[in-house]
Each structure stands twice: as structure tokens, then as C-alpha cells.
Scaffold this motif. Structure first.
Motif, PDB file in Angstrom:
ATOM      1  N   UNK A   1       0.836  -1.212   0.000  1.00  0.00           N
ATOM      2  CA  UNK A   1       0.000   0.000   0.000  1.00  0.00           C
ATOM      3  C   UNK A   1       0.865   1.254   0.000  1.00  0.00           C
ATOM      4  N   UNK A   2       2.001   1.165   0.655  1.00  0.00           N
ATOM      5  CA  UNK A   2       2.859   2.350   0.818  1.00  0.00           C
ATOM      6  C   UNK A   2       3.534   2.758  -0.503  1.00  0.00           C
ATOM      7  N   UNK A   3       4.135   1.785  -1.161  1.00  0.00           N
ATOM      8  CA  UNK A   3       4.992   2.081  -2.319  1.00  0.00           C
ATOM      9  C   UNK A   3       4.305   2.921  -3.416  1.00  0.00           C
ATOM     10  N   UNK A   4       3.100   2.555  -3.866  1.00  0.00           N
ATOM     11  CA  UNK A   4       2.520   3.358  -4.959  1.00  0.00           C
ATOM     12  C   UNK A   4       2.159   4.778  -4.549  1.00  0.00           C
ATOM     13  N   UNK A   5       2.007   5.020  -3.258  1.00  0.00           N
ATOM     14  CA  UNK A   5       1.579   6.360  -2.837  1.00  0.00           C
ATOM     15  C   UNK A   5       2.729   7.231  -2.330  1.00  0.00           C
TER      16      UNK A   5
ATOM     17  N   UNK B   1      11.563  -1.535  -7.158  1.00  0.00           N
ATOM     18  CA  UNK B   1      12.057  -0.776  -8.271  1.00  0.00           C
ATOM     19  C   UNK B   1      13.058   0.267  -7.759  1.00  0.00           C
ATOM     20  N   UNK B   2      14.146   0.443  -8.436  1.00  0.00           N
ATOM     21  CA  UNK B   2      15.186   1.411  -8.056  1.00  0.00           C
ATOM     22  C   UNK B   2      14.637   2.827  -7.853  1.00  0.00           C
ATOM     23  N   UNK B   3      13.577   3.129  -8.626  1.00  0.00           N
ATOM     24  CA  UNK B   3      13.065   4.497  -8.584  1.00  0.00           C
ATOM     25  C   UNK B   3      12.249   4.768  -7.314  1.00  0.00           C
TER      26      UNK B   3
ATOM     27  N   UNK C   1      -0.649   2.054   7.831  1.00  0.00           N
ATOM     28  CA  UNK C   1      -0.102   2.663   6.624  1.00  0.00           C
ATOM     29  C   UNK C   1      -0.726   4.028   6.311  1.00  0.00           C
ATOM     30  N   UNK C   2      -2.046   4.156   6.499  1.00  0.00           N
ATOM     31  CA  UNK C   2      -2.706   5.442   6.177  1.00  0.00           C
ATOM     32  C   UNK C   2      -2.152   6.551   7.060  1.00  0.00           C
ATOM     33  N   UNK C   3      -2.022   6.249   8.345  1.00  0.00           N
ATOM     34  CA  UNK C   3      -1.517   7.265   9.285  1.00  0.00           C
ATOM     35  C   UNK C   3      -0.070   7.611   8.984  1.00  0.00           C
ATOM     36  N   UNK C   4       0.708   6.595   8.668  1.00  0.00           N
ATOM     37  CA  UNK C   4       2.132   6.818   8.388  1.00  0.00           C
ATOM     38  C   UNK C   4       2.288   7.698   7.152  1.00  0.00           C
TER      39      UNK C   4
END
Ligand code: PGA
Length: 247
Positions: free
Chosen positions: A25-29, A57-59, A238-241
Motif C-alpha cells: 500500500x505504501x509504495x505506490x503512494x 524498483x530502483x526508482x 499505513x494510512x496514518x504513516x
């Protein structure tokens, strides 16, 4: 250095499945801003399994760290994880000297110093936690305690990159964070002590940890010499973080 670190210390929370779904959930946002670095410190097991998935992904500006490491290279140390074993994982950072380890497992500055030396030898960036107890604070001993912890934990250590996390023990997990003034004052002391130990300003970052949350992060960011946060409770959802990183 103007970079801001958001380092999640998950402590003994989250199975591998929990860790994986958080990260998915974290990575795409995550926004890939140059001035932000997000670091997740999960359990050793999650660290190892996340590595085997190996789909980062490196990016993506997401880094990983361990929460602890042995002060010995190898051998008969049941239950310990060596620095060489950490090399098998995605971790780039490693927390050392967290007050929970100092208090619950009796870790000494001497052991912390050995861990830091091993981490540097193997190419990791140590995140050294320091902090005073409530009693020491009441006795006005905070600055002295912090200076002593720095000089003993960093004895004969030389490195170009080090993270110091100022974590007053009375603020960890209590909901009562230090004030901007407390942090500014201590950070100035840390900077002075680090310079005295031979570190240039661009060789270390100073973070704050202890009840950082969505509501106080914006204000805490205004403290002097602050380069980010070590976050426990507020990094478990995750949302709070994500919200905390955005503030
Ligand atoms: P906390 O923990 O954010 O829950 O206070 C911080 C830490 O222990 O590193």
C-alpha cells in the motif's frame, strides 16, 4: 543537510504478511521527493522474506533497516543475527542502542560501540539512539547523559554517514513528545558534541523519536538541526504513516 528521514521502527509487530501488505500500500503512494527518505525497520524475518520477493524498483525511494544486530561477527551466540547475515537482506540501515534494548536486555555503550564498528565495516549506516530518562531530565542531567552516550558509543568510530536519533526515554510510547524547544536545545548539544568528536556537520543527521504523530510532526519539524524522525506507534498503520510523511 536538508534531507528529512521518516524511519519506521515496527519493533516486535507485524508478521511477514502484515509487512508485505503495508509495503504494497505504501509504495505506490510514496512521493519520490529528493528531500525525503522513508525507511522501514521490520522484523528480521520480514526483512529476509521481503528481500526474496525482490520487486523493489530502483526508482522507489523506500529503504530498509534492521532493528538490531549482534556485537559479535559469528559463533556461539544463540539467537543472535550477525552483520554478515544482514548483508543477505535489503537493509541499508540498522538501529542500535534503542532504549528498549538498553533497559530490557542490559545493552551497554561498549556493546553498542562494537555494533557500530561492525556495521560500518560491512557498509551499513548505523542509527544510534540516545536519550535521557525522566529522572535524569528532572536532575538536569540530560545534556551530560547524551554527551556521554555519544562519546562512549562512538569511541574510535570513523565514518562519513551516521544517524543519531535523539529519543528521550520519557517520550517513547507515552503520547507525550518532547517540545520543539527541548529538541532544539538537545540537537544543538548533540551537534556540538559531534563536532567535538571530529564529525563535520555533513557527516551526520539528527533525528527525533518519541511519540511523534500526525498532530505534532509539523511543529516538531521546526526544531533546530532536525533531519527527521524515528517513529514507533504512528508508523504501524499505513494510512496514518503516509499522512505523517505528507505533513
Ligand atoms: P513511539 O516510539 O513513536 O511509539 O514513541 C519511538 C521509538 O521507540 O523509536
Amino acid at each position: 543537510m536538508n534531507k528529512i528521514f521518516y524511519i519506521a521502527n515496527w519493533k516486535m509487530n507485524k508478521t511477514f504478511n502484515d509487512s508485505e501488505s503495508f509495503i504494497n500500500k505504501l509504495v505506490p503512494t510514496l512521493d519520490n521527493a529528493d528531500d525525503k527518505e522513508v525507511v522501514i525497520c521490520p522484523s528480521f524475518i520480514s526483512l529476509a522474506k521481503l528481500d526474496s520477493i525482490n520487486r523493489f524498483d530502483e526508482s522507489v525511494r523506500l529503504s530498509f533497516g534492521a532493528q538490531n544486530v549482534s556485537d559479535q561477527k559469528y559463533g556461539a551466540f544463540t539467537g543472535d543475527i550477525s552483520v554478515e547475515m544482514l548483508k543477505d537482506t535489503l537493509s541499508k540501515y540498522c538501529i542500535v542502542g534503542h532504549s528498549e534494548r538498553r533497559m530490557l536486555y542490559g545493552e551497554s555503550d561498549i556493546q553498542i560501540n562494537k555494533k557500530i564498528k561492525l556495521l560500518i565495516e560491512f557498509g551499513f549506516v548505523p542509527i544510534l539512539c540516545i536519550g535521557e530518562s525522566l529522572e535524569q531530565r528532572k536532575n538536569n542531567e540530560g545534556e551530560m547523559i547524551i554527551s556521554n552516550q555519544l562519546s562512549s558509543c562512538l569511541r574510535d568510530v570513523s565514518t562519513k554517514r551516521l544517524i543519531i536519533a535523539y529519543e528521550p526515554i520519557w517520550a517513547i510510547g507515552t503520547g507525550q513528545s518532547a517540545t520543539v524547544n527541548d529538541i532544539s536545545q538537545m540537537n544543538s548539544n548533540i551537534k556540538k558534541q559531534m563536532n567535538k568528536l571530529g564529525y563535520m556537520d555533513d557527516q551526520f543527521y539528527i533525528l527525533y523519536g518519541g511519540s511523534v504523530n500526525i498532530d505534532n510532526v509539523k511543529v516538531l519539524k521546526t526544531a533546530k538541526h532536525i533531519n527527521g524522525f524515528l517513529i514507533g506507534g504512528a508508523a504501524l498503520e499505513v494510512e496514518k504513516f503516509l499522512e505523517l510523511i505528507k505533513r
